[in-house]
Design an enzyme around this catalytic site. Sequence first.
Site, PDB file in Angstrom:
ATOM      1  N   LYS A  72     -11.154  -3.211  -2.057  1.00  0.00           N
ATOM      2  CA  LYS A  72     -10.597  -3.338  -3.649  1.00  0.00           C
ATOM      3  C   LYS A  72     -10.774  -4.648  -3.977  1.00  0.00           C
ATOM      4  O   LYS A  72     -11.574  -5.167  -5.038  1.00  0.00           O
ATOM      5  CB  LYS A  72      -9.050  -2.707  -3.835  1.00  0.00           C
ATOM      6  N   ARG A 149      -0.578   2.714  -8.045  1.00  0.00           N
ATOM      7  CA  ARG A 149      -0.899   3.307  -6.608  1.00  0.00           C
ATOM      8  C   ARG A 149      -0.257   4.537  -6.698  1.00  0.00           C
ATOM      9  O   ARG A 149      -0.617   5.534  -5.973  1.00  0.00           O
ATOM     10  CB  ARG A 149      -0.216   2.393  -5.745  1.00  0.00           C
ATOM     11  N   ARG A 183      -9.688  -8.271   9.237  1.00  0.00           N
ATOM     12  CA  ARG A 183      -9.487  -9.447   8.157  1.00  0.00           C
ATOM     13  C   ARG A 183      -8.940 -10.450   8.753  1.00  0.00           C
ATOM     14  O   ARG A 183      -8.206 -10.608   9.543  1.00  0.00           O
ATOM     15  CB  ARG A 183      -8.410  -8.681   7.328  1.00  0.00           C
ATOM     16  N   ARG A 227      -3.456 -12.308   8.854  1.00  0.00           N
ATOM     17  CA  ARG A 227      -2.071 -12.037   8.166  1.00  0.00           C
ATOM     18  C   ARG A 227      -0.937 -11.335   9.128  1.00  0.00           C
ATOM     19  O   ARG A 227      -1.648 -10.627   9.843  1.00  0.00           O
ATOM     20  CB  ARG A 227      -2.514 -11.030   6.915  1.00  0.00           C
ATOM     21  N   ARG A 238       1.067   1.607   7.269  1.00  0.00           N
ATOM     22  CA  ARG A 238       0.640   1.641   5.719  1.00  0.00           C
ATOM     23  C   ARG A 238      -0.233   2.907   5.383  1.00  0.00           C
ATOM     24  O   ARG A 238      -0.266   3.588   4.347  1.00  0.00           O
ATOM     25  CB  ARG A 238      -0.364   0.345   5.721  1.00  0.00           C
TER      26      ARG A 238
END
Length: 281
Positions: A72, A149, A183, A227, A238
């Site tokens: 996104k 969300r 990521r 991260r 998640r």
Amino acid sequence: MAVLSRLLRASALTASCSLYAATVRRRGLSLVASEGDLRLPSSAHLSPLGTRKDLTGRNVQWAFLGCPGVGKGTYASRLSQLLGVPHIATGDLVREELSSSGPLADQLRGIVNQGKLVSDEIIVDLLSKRVEKGEAKGESGFILDGFPRTLRQAEILERVTDVDLVINLKLREDVLLEKCLGRRICSQCGGNFNIACIDIKGEDGKPGIYMAPLLPPEGCASKLVTRSDDTEEVVKERLRIYNEMVRSVALSAAGGIPESWPKLLHALHLDGLNREQSLAA
Ligand SMILES: [Zn+2]
């Protein structure tokens, strides 16, 4: 303006595809959407794409939906540059708050480190503050990323503003996990990259998936960091919470068989099958 919560209801049905996928796959149908499946709601009031302002002269107000890790942020950020509107990512708002000090930051640290999702109240609070700050600086329009969300967040948002277009990005869960783990962030310039190269061969008539890595320029390559919440354990948690929550939205949005059955079939790309069965009956 109930477009958004209607779409969230529809997307909740879409997201629950996995519940039905096993049954349907046996019939040789492929229904779980892969990446690049951009579903534009027919009910949304679309201004012509590429038009920055509507008749009242305000900028676009769009929102991106989708699982964590679906990309996104990348799409929203590119569109925001293209259209000259702010890209407001709730994830960034949370991270900004985390980097400050105070009771809210402490509370957030606890939630995020366990891979839990931040509550609607906190998110709405952070988002309102961000929009107000932007308007004071003369900003107009927005591209929301990661919000709303939940159906509840969509309802809160509808009360305060209009959203012209909602884009729901989808991706297979195993690919999502790999993308999340790939990521990387440049510790110097803050640029976002992804070192995961997805290359899944198509089988049983299902198309393959190829997603090239998003590699950093030379200057950033040696400064990449991960991260702290992008570990396999946290990412899986998640995704689990996201799926659980989206499914519970689907249940609460059930509008009875006459309304929900066609919606479910449509979300599962089974409209044709229903018609065939009705004819055969
Ligand atoms: Zn860099």
